[in-house]
Design a protein around this motif. Structure first.
Motif, PDB file in Angstrom:
ATOM      1  N   GLY A   1       0.870  -1.167   0.000  1.00 47.85           N
ATOM      2  CA  GLY A   1       0.000   0.000   0.000  1.00 47.85           C
ATOM      3  C   GLY A   1       0.899   1.205   0.000  1.00 47.85           C
ATOM      4  N   GLU A   2       0.491   2.243  -0.702  1.00 41.39           N
ATOM      5  CA  GLU A   2       1.296   3.455  -0.724  1.00 41.39           C
ATOM      6  C   GLU A   2       0.752   4.358   0.379  1.00 41.39           C
ATOM      7  N   PRO A   3       1.623   4.942   1.183  1.00 35.46           N
ATOM      8  CA  PRO A   3       1.126   5.887   2.191  1.00 35.46           C
ATOM      9  C   PRO A   3       0.411   7.040   1.501  1.00 35.46           C
ATOM     10  N   ARG A   4      -0.659   7.522   2.114  1.00 36.70           N
ATOM     11  CA  ARG A   4      -1.517   8.442   1.372  1.00 36.70           C
ATOM     12  C   ARG A   4      -1.162   9.911   1.471  1.00 36.70           C
ATOM     13  N   GLY A   5      -0.355  10.293   2.390  1.00 36.73           N
ATOM     14  CA  GLY A   5      -0.046  11.713   2.484  1.00 36.73           C
ATOM     15  C   GLY A   5      -1.169  12.447   3.188  1.00 36.73           C
ATOM     16  N   PRO A   6      -0.959  13.709   3.480  1.00 33.65           N
ATOM     17  CA  PRO A   6      -1.936  14.462   4.265  1.00 33.65           C
ATOM     18  C   PRO A   6      -3.249  14.673   3.507  1.00 33.65           C
ATOM     19  N   GLY A   7      -4.301  14.954   4.256  1.00 35.65           N
ATOM     20  CA  GLY A   7      -5.626  15.153   3.672  1.00 35.65           C
ATOM     21  C   GLY A   7      -5.610  16.258   2.623  1.00 35.65           C
ATOM     22  N   PRO A   8      -6.210  16.011   1.471  1.00 32.00           N
ATOM     23  CA  PRO A   8      -6.181  16.985   0.383  1.00 32.00           C
ATOM     24  C   PRO A   8      -6.986  18.242   0.710  1.00 32.00           C
ATOM     25  N   ARG A   9      -6.482  19.389   0.240  1.00 27.60           N
ATOM     26  CA  ARG A   9      -7.098  20.661   0.607  1.00 27.60           C
ATOM     27  C   ARG A   9      -8.357  20.979  -0.192  1.00 27.60           C
ATOM     28  N   ASP A  10      -8.493  20.366  -1.392  1.00 27.31           N
ATOM     29  CA  ASP A  10      -9.741  20.626  -2.119  1.00 27.31           C
ATOM     30  C   ASP A  10     -10.935  20.068  -1.336  1.00 27.31           C
ATOM     31  N   VAL A  11     -10.728  18.911  -0.686  1.00 28.94           N
ATOM     32  CA  VAL A  11     -11.794  18.320   0.119  1.00 28.94           C
ATOM     33  C   VAL A  11     -12.091  19.213   1.324  1.00 28.94           C
ATOM     34  N   LEU A  12     -11.047  19.782   1.896  1.00 25.41           N
ATOM     35  CA  LEU A  12     -11.237  20.692   3.024  1.00 25.41           C
ATOM     36  C   LEU A  12     -12.057  21.910   2.603  1.00 25.41           C
ATOM     37  N   CYS A  13     -11.759  22.464   1.422  1.00 29.83           N
ATOM     38  CA  CYS A  13     -12.520  23.623   0.929  1.00 29.83           C
ATOM     39  C   CYS A  13     -14.002  23.265   0.819  1.00 29.83           C
ATOM     40  N   GLN A  14     -14.285  22.081   0.272  1.00 29.05           N
ATOM     41  CA  GLN A  14     -15.674  21.668   0.153  1.00 29.05           C
ATOM     42  C   GLN A  14     -16.329  21.562   1.534  1.00 29.05           C
ATOM     43  N   HIS A  15     -15.562  21.026   2.472  1.00 30.70           N
ATOM     44  CA  HIS A  15     -16.091  20.860   3.822  1.00 30.70           C
ATOM     45  C   HIS A  15     -16.397  22.217   4.461  1.00 30.70           C
ATOM     46  N   ILE A  16     -15.542  23.188   4.225  1.00 30.23           N
ATOM     47  CA  ILE A  16     -15.765  24.533   4.779  1.00 30.23           C
ATOM     48  C   ILE A  16     -17.061  25.130   4.211  1.00 30.23           C
ATOM     49  N   LEU A  17     -17.231  24.994   2.883  1.00 31.30           N
ATOM     50  CA  LEU A  17     -18.440  25.530   2.255  1.00 31.30           C
ATOM     51  C   LEU A  17     -19.692  24.821   2.782  1.00 31.30           C
ATOM     52  N   ALA A  18     -19.598  23.486   2.901  1.00 29.67           N
ATOM     53  CA  ALA A  18     -20.758  22.719   3.373  1.00 29.67           C
ATOM     54  C   ALA A  18     -21.095  23.087   4.811  1.00 29.67           C
ATOM     55  N   THR A  19     -20.046  23.318   5.613  1.00 31.30           N
ATOM     56  CA  THR A  19     -20.269  23.700   7.006  1.00 31.30           C
ATOM     57  C   THR A  19     -20.996  25.046   7.070  1.00 31.30           C
ATOM     58  N   ALA A  20     -20.611  25.958   6.178  1.00 29.21           N
ATOM     59  CA  ALA A  20     -21.271  27.264   6.148  1.00 29.21           C
ATOM     60  C   ALA A  20     -22.744  27.134   5.767  1.00 29.21           C
ATOM     61  N   CYS A  21     -23.063  26.114   4.964  1.00 31.12           N
ATOM     62  CA  CYS A  21     -24.470  25.900   4.592  1.00 31.12           C
ATOM     63  C   CYS A  21     -25.301  25.561   5.826  1.00 31.12           C
ATOM     64  N   ALA A  22     -24.681  24.843   6.777  1.00 29.49           N
ATOM     65  CA  ALA A  22     -25.424  24.428   7.967  1.00 29.49           C
ATOM     66  C   ALA A  22     -25.617  25.576   8.944  1.00 29.49           C
TER      67      ALA A  22
END
Lengths: 797, 218
Positions: free
Chosen positions: A374-395
């Motif tokens: 298995g290849e180590p995956r590296g840190p969480g991608p920032r595009d996903v974080l951006c989506q999460h920030i926008l979705a959080t603002a929706c709530a």
């Protein structure tokens, strides 16, 4: 220890069921904050995950959401609901279980939010959507447990990163929440536990008996190059006859189609054999799945879409056609045979070409040694974080401090710096451009110290774009005819664009003729008996894993190969005699003339994507040195470059710094980068997904994301999205990290062997498809010639 | 430069690789569908915040064509602004830039469906325009003759690529590609375009140079 409710114990006893030790252990750990259970396929893992919930709800059946179950597949959630209902209804427990996915009706969804069931079964995307609603805090306030199924599969993609951000959110909404991850066998349980978060402890179930796995003896040796395993069809049919149900896995959809086509031509007994892969229409897949569950099929030709744990009934043999590329995935596939605990799984490997014989042998040894990769995956991608920030603002409104504190509790984002978080937040709010153009029209506004949507109506757009699975643009394929035509499946837009009327291709095991393109549909007619011209829709090209590549290199060094078939062992011996065998700590390069061209073959063993990148980088540098490269082709282990001048000295051709510099220059305008940008831009909420219906009506309004990419590069080269794109490409399709790992492994020990003619190892590369020409002005000249031909043919000048 | 020279309804015209149309004898440059201010309009409506550089990218392209053709008249053939507010909201720097381009030239803004009225930028605002026997309007009309229009953003397929193109149907009709940076395209063969093109129609694709091919093959 939490005890099972008596009614459930009685029901289990009446069925003659006995809890496995790991199921007992899960009950004992019911109060633990976070547990990762690793158990083989068929070990009753899912039930193990649910037992504590059943016990708790039975003891205290007050209404409200108690347990959230998340699986990567909608079908799996529905399957689990059926399986769970049996014991629950059998024992007469007052537990409400429902599933929720993109297919759930609007009314049902609204009702589920107002009056949630005890156990809700859903997918990461549906959870993200639930969390983006204003009532999320109320819906999840009483949540006690969350169960993440097949977490090993989720952890390999951005869906997992998104889900872990969702869990971080849930943990804030429901502070007492306990989490459980259920996983198939993985190489690094500790890393997966960190991914799950919450201080997860690992519970390892008995891995079960050794699988019965061998290479299929096909009589005739496999071909020198290419894939598909056509040579093995008689032997495979023979195996299908001798088993109840066989799954025949292929690495790509195109290969599965071609194989299935030829399998049917040879299937003189008319054995019921079907095909199943992600490009087929939903109707076609559902038919196959139903037939499979009903036990009507003797074999299914399939791809990764059947990898995950849906119970398909009585599979007693798994055949893997083509080298498995990755030992972990192979082990998980093998687990599909004998879906019962404590019965050995039976599997056969079918190397599709001579090189894959070596690779399959290495994989066999790895499976026996339980040496997973298995290849180590590296840190969480920032595009996903951006989506999460926008979705959080929706709530609802949030403070930056609180959201940052929450995000870093998610395993993949544990190392996220405040600076990177703030850059993502700025991107979501203002676009983050050097030119501050959107001050009046910010997406998120800061008011009273809290971030919120400027325009509440934008929530609908953001919700519509939630999710991290980006499909390539797909066109429907239909049979031309009355009533709109029968749907056959989907192909990628790029593939459809390459077709001209009259071309034949394979879909759903049929040869069809391209008749024309109408709106967003490819119209075809049946064309039996013709040889298909092409079948190149989609199919991720998985690269051979680093660990498996290392094992292959060690195997080559053995000097004697008693376990390999004679045809392959002799081939290796001949290579050793004529040239050299590649070694783990060295890089072998061969240079030789052949048919009037000079060739350079580089055995990097870095995987297909990295070898392709290496081909592009080396040919650029060779061009600069006047070596006049004309093109290259690559496989998982080597890149073959041809040109006009012989390579007699390497001096610095592989210098890591220079390669990296070349990468910066080449990378920028490359199609791979543009595709990577598009995906990241959709996930980060910069551009909207194209929905079939909307595209049809507003075609001239939609413009290509390539234009955005070019504009950004030209006017704002330091922008966050370009940074994200570069990072993604480096570990994805460009895979430069593996070139660097390879260079670090050989540490300058690079051998150039000059030979008089083509070597045994290089020869099969000449037969590989996918040759890439090195071109500059060539494209323009081709277009001009094509235009002239067309004008002349039409009698125009 | 490798434009495509042709005669349309008696006028000797050149299709420029940029997507502009040059009429040397009339010292006229025609550009259609600039869609200036598109990114800002999408932002205003609560969509994604696209890189806000498309206006200057389009103006840079226009700069090059102005320098190359030195026109006395510039005709922007509709949908020059992505909506009526877009002109007022232009970045001051971009607005000054546009003013410099307009200085000393007869500059016509033809009406489009996105900008159906006069904006705050100077120049002459017209619904449509006739000049030298040619009829200029944003959207082609069914019975059009010697008619030059834009609106459809036509794109043609050639050697595996899709590029914006001019469409020339004899002396009846000439449709320009979209000139703006953030513009997509409508494929040749779409019924909306097919209904307008006769059997001998030609598509001239833009790009590094202009190339002509039959509309039926595009």
């Amino acid at each position: 220890m939490t005890a099972l409710p008596p009614a459930l114990s009685d029901w289990f006893a009446a069925q003659g069921w006995q809890l496995h030790p790991h199921q007992q252990a899960m009950l004992a750990r019911a109060e633990a904050a976070s547990t990762l259970l690793i158990a083989p396929t068929g070990g009753g893992k899912t039930l193990a995950g649910f037992l504590p919930s059943l016990a708790e709800i039975a003891a205290d059946p007050r209404p409200g959401l108690h347990t959230l179950y998340i699986s990567p597949l909608k079908a799996l959630a529905a399957d689990i609901r059926r399986n769970l209902r049996r014991p629950v209804e059998g024992a007469g427990l007052p537990i409400r279980i429902e599933d929720r996915s993109g297919d759930t009706s609007q009314t049902q969804r609204r009702r589920q939010r107002a009056d949630p069931p005890h156990i809700l079964l859903t997918t990461p995307e549906s959870l993200a959507l639930l969390l983006s609603h204003e009532d999320a805090a109320r819906v999840f306030a009483g949540l006690r447990r969350v169960v993440v199924d097949e977490i090993h599969a989720l952890a390999e993609s951005k869906r997992g990163d998104q889900l872990m951000l969702g869990l971080a959110r849930l943990q804030v909404l429901a502070p007492g929440l306990r989490r459980v991850g259920l996983s198939a066998t993985v190489e690094d349980p500790a890393a997966l536990a960190r991914f799950l978060g919450g201080g997860a402890e690992v519970l390892l179930a008995d891995p079960g008996p050794e699988p019965d796995i061998t290479m299929l003896d096909t009589g005739a040796p496999p071909p020198w190059a290419g894939g598909g395993g056509r040579h093995a069809i008689p032997a495979i049919l023979d195996q299908v006859r001798r088993h109840r149900t066989t799954l025949i896995f292929h690495n790509t959809r195109a290969q599965a189609e071609i194989f299935f086509h030829h399998l049917w031509l040879a299937n003189t007994d008319n054995l019921p054999i079907a095909i199943h892969h992600g490009s087929l229409s939903r109707e076609a897949r559902a038919r196959v799945e139903a037939a499979m569950v009903a036990g009507q099929l003797r074999a299914v030709v399939c791809t990764g879409t059947l990898d995950l744990g849906i119970d398909w009934g009585d599979v007693d043999l798994v055949i893997q056609v083509g080298a498995p590329r990755n030992v972990k995935r192979l082990v998980q596939r093998i687990g599909r045979a004998n879906h019962r605990y404590n019965a050995p799984s039976k599997a056969l490997l079918v190397p599709a070409n001579r090189w894959e014989v070596v690779e399959c042998q290495a994989a066999l040894e790895a499976v026996r040694a339980r040496d997973l990769d298995g290849e180590p995956r590296g840190p969480g991608p920032r595009d996903v974080l951006c989506q999460h920030i926008l979705a959080t603002a929706c709530a609802g409104p949030f403070t930056a401090d609180a959201l940052y504190a929450e995000v870093v509790t998610a395993g993949p984002y544990a190392g996220l710096t405040r600076r990177d978080f703030d850059a993502c937040l700025t991107f979501c709010a203002t676009g983050g451009y050097a030119l501050r153009a959107y001050d009046r029209w910010q997406r998120l506004m800061l008011r009273d110290g809290r971030w919120r949507l400027r325009d509440p109506r934008s929530a609908a757009v953001i919700r519509q774009n939630l999710g991290t699975i980006i499909d390539s643009e797909l066109l429907k394929v239909r049979l031309k005819g009355r009533g709109g035509g029968v749907p056959l499946g989907e192909v990628e837009e790029g593939f459809a664009a390459s077709l001209t009327p009259g071309d034949t291709f394979l879909i759903g095991g049929e040869v069809v003729r391209h008749e024309g393109l109408r709106e967003m549909t490819v119209e075809v007619s049946r064309s039996p008996g013709r040889e298909p011209k092409v079948a190149v829709f989609s199919g991720t090209k998985f690269a051979t894993s680093t660990r498996l590549s290392e094992r292959i290199l060690r195997l080559l060094q053995a000097g004697r190969w008693p376990d390999l078939p004679a045809h392959t062992a002799e081939w290796l011996a001949l290579q050793a005699e004529v040239s050299r065998l590649p070694a783990p700590d060295r890089l072998l390069c061969e240079s030789f003339p052949h048919e009037g061209r000079e060739h350079l073959c580089v055995y990097g063993f870095a995987g297909r994507n990295a070898q392709a990148t290496l081909g592009l980088l080396l040919t650029r540098r060779m061009e600069a040195r006047g070596l006049a490269p004309l093109g290259f082709v690559c496989t998982d282990h080597a890149t073959l470059i041809w040109g006009l001048e012989p390579v007699t000295r390497l001096d610095g051709l592989f210098d890591a710094e220079d390669l990296r510099e070349g990468l910066e220059g080449w990378l920028a305008g490359n199609a791979v980068m543009k595709r990577t940008f598009r995906n990241a831009a959709i996930i980060a909420g910069l551009i909207e997904r194209s929905h079939q219906g909307r595209r049809k009506s507003g075609r001239q309004a939609a413009f290509s994301s390539d234009i955005l990419y070019d504009t950004l590069r030209r006017f704002d080269p330091g922008h966050l999205m370009l940074d994200i794109t570069r990072e993604e490409a480096m570990r994805g399709l460009v895979d430069f990290s593996r070139i660097e790992a390879m260079l670090a492994r050989v540490r300058g020990r690079i051998d150039l062997v000059r030979l008089r003619s083509v070597t045994p190892f290089a020869a099969p590369l000449f037969l590989e498809p996918g040759r890439i020409p090195v071109q500059g002005q060539a494209q323009e000249r081709l277009a001009e010639a094509a235009a002239q031909r067309l004008m002349a043919a039409a009698g125009l000048t | 430069m490798s434009g495509y020279a042709f005669t349309f309804a008696g006028a000797d015209l050149v299709a420029l690789p940029s997507g502009g149309l040059h009429w040397p004898a009339a010292r006229l440059l025609v550009v259609a569908d600039l869609h200036l201010g598109k990114a800002l309009r999408l932002a205003r409506r609560g969509g994604g915040l696209l890189p806000p550089y498309e206006t200057r990218a389009t103006l840079m392209k226009l700069d090059a064509d102005l320098a190359r053709t030195d026109p006395a008249t510039v005709l922007c053939l509709g949908d020059s602004f992505d909506d009526l507010e877009a002109g007022a909201e232009l970045d001051p720097q971009d607005r000054d830039w546009l003013a410099r381009q307009m200085a000393g030239r007869f500059w016509i803004w033809a009406e489009g469906n996105h900008d159906p009225g006069p904006g705050v930028i100077g120049g002459t605002h017209l619904a449509e325009w006739q000049h030298g026997g040619l009829h200029f309007r944003h959207i082609a009309t069914p019975g059009g003759a010697a008619e030059v229009s834009g609106h459809y953003h036509p794109k043609a397929r050639l050697a595996g690529q899709r590029r914006p193109c001019f469409l020339i149907d004899g002396d009846r009709r000439l449709i320009l590609p979209a000139y703006g940076t953030y513009t997509g395209g409508l494929a040749c063969g779409d019924p909306a375009l097919g209904a307008l093109m006769g059997p001998g129609a030609v598509a001239v694709v833009t790009g590094a140079r202009c190339l002509a091919l039959p509309y039926s093959a595009a």
